[in-house]
Scaffold this motif. Structure first.
Motif, short mmCIF file in Angstrom:
data_model
loop_
_atom_site.label_atom_id
_atom_site.label_comp_id
_atom_site.label_asym_id
_atom_site.label_seq_id
_atom_site.Cartn_x
_atom_site.Cartn_y
_atom_site.Cartn_z
N ILE A 111 -10.03 3.99 9.84
CA ILE A 111 -9.16 3.45 8.80
C ILE A 111 -7.71 3.75 9.16
N PHE A 113 -3.77 3.23 7.68
CA PHE A 113 -2.92 2.87 6.55
C PHE A 113 -1.63 2.24 7.04
N THR A 141 1.06 6.40 1.50
CA THR A 141 0.01 5.43 1.81
C THR A 141 -0.67 4.95 0.54
N TYR A 142 -1.41 3.83 0.69
CA TYR A 142 -2.02 3.16 -0.45
C TYR A 142 -3.28 2.49 0.08
N LEU A 143 -4.45 2.85 -0.47
CA LEU A 143 -5.71 2.38 0.10
C LEU A 143 -5.80 0.86 0.19
N ALA A 146 -4.70 -0.50 3.48
CA ALA A 146 -5.33 -0.03 4.70
C ALA A 146 -6.12 -1.14 5.39
N ILE A 148 -9.71 -1.26 7.40
CA ILE A 148 -10.87 -0.37 7.40
C ILE A 148 -12.02 -0.98 8.19
N ASP A 168 -10.59 3.50 -5.88
CA ASP A 168 -10.15 3.69 -4.51
C ASP A 168 -9.93 5.18 -4.22
N THR A 169 -9.46 5.92 -5.23
CA THR A 169 -9.28 7.38 -5.08
C THR A 169 -10.63 8.06 -4.87
N GLU A 172 -11.96 7.21 -1.35
CA GLU A 172 -11.21 7.96 -0.35
C GLU A 172 -11.62 9.42 -0.36
N LEU A 182 -8.00 10.62 7.96
CA LEU A 182 -7.22 9.70 7.15
C LEU A 182 -5.72 9.79 7.45
N CYS A 185 -1.71 5.98 10.49
CA CYS A 185 -0.82 5.18 9.65
C CYS A 185 0.23 4.47 10.49
#
Length: 232
Positions: A111, A113, A141-143, A146, A148, A168-169, A172, A182, A185
């Motif tokens: 993954i 980001f 970052t913000y899922l 991303a 993936i 999403d939290t 993750e 994770l 990025c």
């Protein structure tokens, strides 16, 4: 061969934004993608707007919330890579190109980001204090921004449908518990999140500690339940 990227767009009463969202995908410099829009029972004609694009695979279902809508889209995705775009948000033209290039060069990366920024169309004098706060905030970052590998959903499951928000939290958190890296990025703003009157972020302002602990606890329970089933 360039991997196919599935772009998953959940749509619920975002008629005035969906055109811009789809056009930001069609403007991508990376071209091997599919666009899946899942209309979650909209009543404002947003599904008809999405249907006007021949590049869009449109599905309609009864209203059931963001988690079930994303999972519905995931079940129909054909790409090796998965990306999400909320129907009121936008991408920079090079988003997919940079993320796919990164993942191709880092085959162990599951993954990646990108940086994101909040923006708004609301005139300054009409913005609420909460909206002004979001626009001033700095984010990492913000899922949904991303890219993936689909295999992560195969390994760790899809989004928890018991979460009204924060799904999403929770997902993750499952990855963190499994020690998935994770930290990958693209250090560039590629995802633009629109602040407007109906944001879930505004409906459910920053989660307090009890809400975060509850989401983490759910992820831990899911991990150990899966481990127990695997050991049996």
């Amino acid at each position: 061969m360039s991997p196919l990227v599935s772009v998953l767009i959940p749509l619920y009463n975002s008629r005035k934004f969906i055109d811009e969202a789809v056009r930001s995908v069609l403007a991508q410099t990376y071209r091997n993608f599919e666009i899946i829009v899942v209309d979650d029972g909209s009543t404002d004609g947003g599904d008809q707007a999405a249907a006007g694009y021949p590049e869009v695979r449109l599905f309609r279902k009864e209203h059931s919330g963001i988690s079930k809508t994303r999972n519905f889209a995931l079940a129909r995705a054909e790409g090796e890579l998965i990306t999400f775009l909320d129907a009121d948000d936008l991408w920079a033209p090079e988003k997919l190109s940079l993320q796919v290039k990164y993942m191709t060069g880092h085959p162990d990366c599951g993954i990646v980001f990108c940086r994101f920024r909040n923006f708004t169309d609301i005139p300054g004098e009409l913005r609420t204090d909460r909206q002004k706060e979001l626009l001033r905030a700095e984010f990492s970052t913000y899922l949904p921004g991303a890219c993936i590998r689909k295999e992560l959903f195969d390994r760790f499951g899809v989004f928890s449908e018991s979460c009204a928000f924060g799904e999403d939290t929770e997902w993750e958190a499952r990855l963190r518990l499994a020690r998935i890296d994770l930290t990958h990025c693209i250090d560039k703003e590629l995802y633009f999140r629109r602040v407007h009157e109906q944001n879930i972020t505004l409906t459910h302002p920053d989660m307090d500690e009890s809400a975060r602990y509850a989401i983490m606890a759910q992820a831990i329970r899911k991990k150990w339940r899966n481990k127990k089933n695997a050991d049996q």
